[in-house]
Write an enzyme that holds these catalytic residues in place. Structure first.
Site, PDB file in Angstrom:
ATOM      1  N   LYS A 125       0.871  -1.186   0.000  1.00  0.00           N
ATOM      2  CA  LYS A 125       0.000   0.000   0.000  1.00  0.00           C
ATOM      3  C   LYS A 125       0.900   1.226   0.000  1.00  0.00           C
ATOM      4  CE  LYS A 125      -4.358   1.172   0.099  1.00  0.00           C
ATOM      5  NZ  LYS A 125      -5.544   0.427  -0.383  1.00  0.00           N
ATOM      6  N   ASP A 165      -6.869   4.359  -4.758  1.00  0.00           N
ATOM      7  CA  ASP A 165      -7.569   4.273  -3.465  1.00  0.00           C
ATOM      8  C   ASP A 165      -8.147   5.678  -3.278  1.00  0.00           C
ATOM      9  OD1 ASP A 165      -7.778   2.313  -0.960  1.00  0.00           O
ATOM     10  OD2 ASP A 165      -7.451   4.302  -0.129  1.00  0.00           O
TER      11      ASP A 165
HETATM   12  P1  NDP Z   1     -12.729   8.059  -3.398  1.00  0.00           P
HETATM   13  O1  NDP Z   1     -11.641   9.037  -3.195  1.00  0.00           O
HETATM   14  O2  NDP Z   1     -13.240   7.826  -4.782  1.00  0.00           O
HETATM   15  O3  NDP Z   1     -13.991   8.408  -2.485  1.00  0.00           O
HETATM   16  C1  NDP Z   1     -13.880   8.505  -1.095  1.00  0.00           C
HETATM   17  C2  NDP Z   1     -15.200   8.983  -0.539  1.00  0.00           C
HETATM   18  O4  NDP Z   1     -15.152   8.896   0.881  1.00  0.00           O
HETATM   19  C3  NDP Z   1     -15.516  10.431  -0.872  1.00  0.00           C
HETATM   20  O5  NDP Z   1     -16.899  10.594  -0.931  1.00  0.00           O
HETATM   21  C4  NDP Z   1     -14.913  11.171   0.317  1.00  0.00           C
HETATM   22  O6  NDP Z   1     -15.499  12.443   0.541  1.00  0.00           O
HETATM   23  C5  NDP Z   1     -15.239  10.229   1.447  1.00  0.00           C
HETATM   24  N1  NDP Z   1     -14.206  10.330   2.500  1.00  0.00           N
HETATM   25  C6  NDP Z   1     -12.898   9.970   2.402  1.00  0.00           C
HETATM   26  N2  NDP Z   1     -12.258  10.243   3.544  1.00  0.00           N
HETATM   27  C7  NDP Z   1     -13.152  10.791   4.362  1.00  0.00           C
HETATM   28  C8  NDP Z   1     -13.094  11.273   5.673  1.00  0.00           C
HETATM   29  N3  NDP Z   1     -11.955  11.228   6.389  1.00  0.00           N
HETATM   30  N4  NDP Z   1     -14.257  11.753   6.231  1.00  0.00           N
HETATM   31  C9  NDP Z   1     -15.410  11.790   5.509  1.00  0.00           C
HETATM   32  N5  NDP Z   1     -15.512  11.347   4.245  1.00  0.00           N
HETATM   33  C10 NDP Z   1     -14.417  10.852   3.690  1.00  0.00           C
HETATM   34  O7  NDP Z   1     -12.187   6.682  -2.757  1.00  0.00           O
HETATM   35  P2  NDP Z   1     -12.728   5.196  -2.969  1.00  0.00           P
HETATM   36  O8  NDP Z   1     -14.184   5.190  -3.226  1.00  0.00           O
HETATM   37  O9  NDP Z   1     -11.816   4.542  -3.938  1.00  0.00           O
HETATM   38  O10 NDP Z   1     -12.414   4.550  -1.536  1.00  0.00           O
HETATM   39  C11 NDP Z   1     -13.383   4.497  -0.493  1.00  0.00           C
HETATM   40  C12 NDP Z   1     -12.988   3.412   0.493  1.00  0.00           C
HETATM   41  O11 NDP Z   1     -12.948   2.150  -0.193  1.00  0.00           O
HETATM   42  C13 NDP Z   1     -11.605   3.560   1.136  1.00  0.00           C
HETATM   43  O12 NDP Z   1     -11.653   3.050   2.451  1.00  0.00           O
HETATM   44  C14 NDP Z   1     -10.714   2.659   0.284  1.00  0.00           C
HETATM   45  O13 NDP Z   1      -9.586   2.225   0.988  1.00  0.00           O
HETATM   46  C15 NDP Z   1     -11.688   1.516   0.014  1.00  0.00           C
HETATM   47  N6  NDP Z   1     -11.390   0.658  -1.125  1.00  0.00           N
HETATM   48  C16 NDP Z   1     -11.235   1.187  -2.382  1.00  0.00           C
HETATM   49  C17 NDP Z   1     -10.984   0.341  -3.451  1.00  0.00           C
HETATM   50  C18 NDP Z   1     -10.895   0.849  -4.848  1.00  0.00           C
HETATM   51  O14 NDP Z   1     -10.787   0.022  -5.776  1.00  0.00           O
HETATM   52  N7  NDP Z   1     -10.942   2.138  -5.094  1.00  0.00           N
HETATM   53  C19 NDP Z   1     -10.858  -1.110  -3.271  1.00  0.00           C
HETATM   54  C20 NDP Z   1     -11.107  -1.565  -1.920  1.00  0.00           C
HETATM   55  C21 NDP Z   1     -11.353  -0.695  -0.912  1.00  0.00           C
HETATM   56  P3  NDP Z   1     -14.690  13.761   0.040  1.00  0.00           P
HETATM   57  O15 NDP Z   1     -14.564  13.611  -1.448  1.00  0.00           O
HETATM   58  O16 NDP Z   1     -15.536  14.909   0.455  1.00  0.00           O
HETATM   59  O17 NDP Z   1     -13.363  13.705   0.737  1.00  0.00           O
HETATM   60  O1  2IT Z   2      -7.915  -1.422  -0.877  1.00  0.00           O
HETATM   61  C1  2IT Z   2      -7.841  -1.953  -1.995  1.00  0.00           C
HETATM   62  O2  2IT Z   2      -7.963  -3.172  -2.162  1.00  0.00           O
HETATM   63  C2  2IT Z   2      -7.608  -1.070  -3.157  1.00  0.00           C
HETATM   64  N1  2IT Z   2      -7.528   0.147  -2.981  1.00  0.00           N
HETATM   65  C3  2IT Z   2      -7.428  -1.657  -4.535  1.00  0.00           C
HETATM   66  C4  2IT Z   2      -6.044  -2.214  -4.705  1.00  0.00           C
HETATM   67  C5  2IT Z   2      -5.703  -2.665  -6.107  1.00  0.00           C
HETATM   68  O3  2IT Z   2      -4.532  -3.023  -6.278  1.00  0.00           O
HETATM   69  O4  2IT Z   2      -6.555  -2.684  -6.986  1.00  0.00           O
END
Ligand code: NDP
Ligand code: 2IT
Length: 450
Positions: A125, A165
């Site tokens: 990560k 992420d």
């Molecule tokens: P994005 O940046 O696309 O979206 C994140 C969302 O969460 C936004 O709406 C953001 O609001 C909100 N957010 C983030 N941090 C905070 C905070 N501290 N307080 C309040 N709201 C918050 O990220 P992802 O959708 O990719 O990721 C979301 C979650 O999913 C994370 O935990 C990530 O680790 C997990 N994840 C992502 C994967 C992926 O493929 N992308 C895979 C597996 C897990 P704002 O824009 O206003 O900050």
């Molecule tokens: O938390 C996660 O699994 C991710 N942000 C995706 C990682 C990846 O390599 O696609």
């Protein structure tokens, strides 16, 4: 067995001020107790001690110039946690809250998640304490280039393959890929989440959210139920939340909330996906702008949240999908959800529920899918992207989606079967942690002390 306590004490001493990492490690170590008692090999080979220590941690300075001509400095990270099962694999997070402890907790979770997929990927990560909010496109590009100028020497298609992420999506992956190519002269699969136009996989953008819903469906099927007609709470409004909402509609469920860092949106008739995508994917706007199109919806700003939790989890529903960030669902939230009749939680975010909230869900015996199982569809599809890059053969969207559904079903089955084996049917936290650990631990034993 005192090993959980001893290991955590040692970690706190050797790696101070990493609260999120201790929280993630504590949960896994607690789950492993029955396995450690049943099988001495892991103890004899010091597998736990080796697992909690990253193989390598890279910390670097990222300097870039903003639109006013000022030099900005950020901290960059890549934690290469475990390579027993394959090249380090895991996302990059750009958010001001990023610290060593946050990246370590995410890398640690990734070990078990990637193992559960059954695919040949190790765990890593990375990220930076860079805040993309309010930055111009030029600033984002210069930051991404500066970040890759440090990172490029540590990654490669067979060594370490980062992805997105929080704060890192298709745009950032494009800029980082461009800089890698410029620095090395090589066009190769060193990042996933690329646009399918130039080497990405169809379906990767949707994969995490879709997988979260497939996982929920598998849990409910195991209990003779489905998602159809269920009111659902979703938090976040980024990549994972948006495609969770999209798949929920396809399953005839009704997602009624989403949120961002400014507040929570509630729309009784169901969130309008088209409007949400326009606001978040195109305009990068705040959520309250949704009210301009739907004045009947409700927006609760962060300042009006309850003191002991989050506004999203206060609305009555049958299923909940935390898709924003770590520790966004507290014990008080868990109690509210249960009192309102929630029967299914599937975690899109990494470690969104606090340890006490998880205890409430397990004690209540509801269908609870921990992030490292429920959100593994994203990294699984990243591995499909690596396979397509290595073979230079793109897959159809249909093939990606069939494989994704099959991976999610297998993960559910692995978690459920292992929970059953250890006498705690329905405890997918225990089942997932043990099943993931066994695959990595057994591999480490076979590969020797390296
Ligand atoms: P994005 O940046 O696309 O979206 C994140 C969302 O969460 C936004 O709406 C953001 O609001 C909100 N957010 C983030 N941090 C905070 C905070 N501290 N307080 C309040 N709201 C918050 O990220 P992802 O959708 O990719 O990721 C979301 C979650 O999913 C994370 O935990 C990530 O680790 C997990 N994840 C992502 C994967 C992926 O493929 N992308 C895979 C597996 C897990 P704002 O824009 O206003 O900050
Ligand atoms: O938390 C996660 O699994 C991710 N942000 C995706 C990682 C990846 O390599 O696609």
């Amino acid at each position: 067995m005192p090993y959980v306590h001893d290991t955590l004490t040692r970690l706190k001493h050797s790696s101070p001020a990493q609260a999120e990492f201790y929280q993630a490690a504590d949960e896994v170590l607690e789950s492993l107790r029955p396995l450690m008692e049943a099988d001495r090999r892991y103890h004899d080979h010091s597998i736990i001690e080796r697992l909690v220590e990253p193989e390598r941690q890279i910390l670097f300075r990222v300097c870039w110039v903003d639109d006013q001509g000022r030099v900005q400095v950020n901290k960059g990270y890549r934690v290469q946690f475990n390579s027993a099962l394959g090249p380090y694999k895991g996302g990059l997070r750009f958010h001001p809250s990023v610290t060593s402890g946050v990246i370590k907790f995410l890398g640690f979770e990734q070990i078990f998640k990637n193992a559960l997929t059954g695919l040949p990927i190790g765990a890593g990560k990375g990220g930076a304490n860079f805040d993309p909010k309010g930055k111009s496109d030029g600033e984002i590009m210069r930051f991404c280039q500066a970040f890759m100028t440090e990172l490029y020497r540590h990654i490669g298609p067979a060594t370490d393959v980062p992805a997105g992420d929080i704060g890192v999506g298709g745009r950032e992956i494009g800029y980082m890929f461009g800089q890698y190519k410029k620095l090395t002269g090589r066009y190769e699969g060193i990042l996933t989440g690329k646009d399918p136009l130039w080497g990405g996989s169809l379906g990767r953008t949707e994969a995490t959210g879709y997988g979260v819903v497939y996982f929920a469906e598998n849990m409910l099927q195991g209990r003779g139920d489905t998602l159809a007609g269920k009111r659902c709470l979703v938090s976040g409004s980024g990549n994972v939340a948006i495609y969770t909402i999209e798949k929920l509609y396809q399953k005839e469920a009704i997602p009624v909330t989403c949120s961002d860092s400014s507040g929570t949106l509630y729309h009784e008739n169901g969130i309008c996906l088209k409007t949400l995508k326009e606001l978040k994917e195109q305009q990068r706007a705040r959520l309250d702008k949704y009210l301009e199109t739907y004045p009947e919806a409700q927006f609760i700003p962060v300042k009006d949240y309850p003191e002991d939790g989050h506004a999203v989890w206060r609305f009555p529903a049958q299923a909940a999908f935390p898709c924003a960030t770590q520790n966004e669902l507290t014990e008080a939230d868990a109690e509210t959800l249960l009192a309102n009749g929630v029967i299914c939680i599937s975690e899109g975010a990494n470690m969104p529920s606090t340890a006490d909230a998880i205890d409430r869900f397990i004690d209540a015996g509801i269908a609870y899918g921990p992030g490292k199982a429920a959100n593994a569809g994203g990294v699984a599809t990243s591995q499909f992207e690596m396979a397509q890059n290595a073979s230079m053969q793109p897959w159809s969207l249909d093939k990606v989606d069939r494989r994704l559904q099959s991976v999610m079903q297998n993960i559910y089955q692995r978690c459920a079967d292992t929970a059953e084996e250890f006498g705690q049917p329905h405890n997918l936290v225990l089942g997932g942690n043990i099943a993931g650990f066994r695959r990595v631990g057994d591999t480490m034993i076979q590969q020797g002390v390296v």
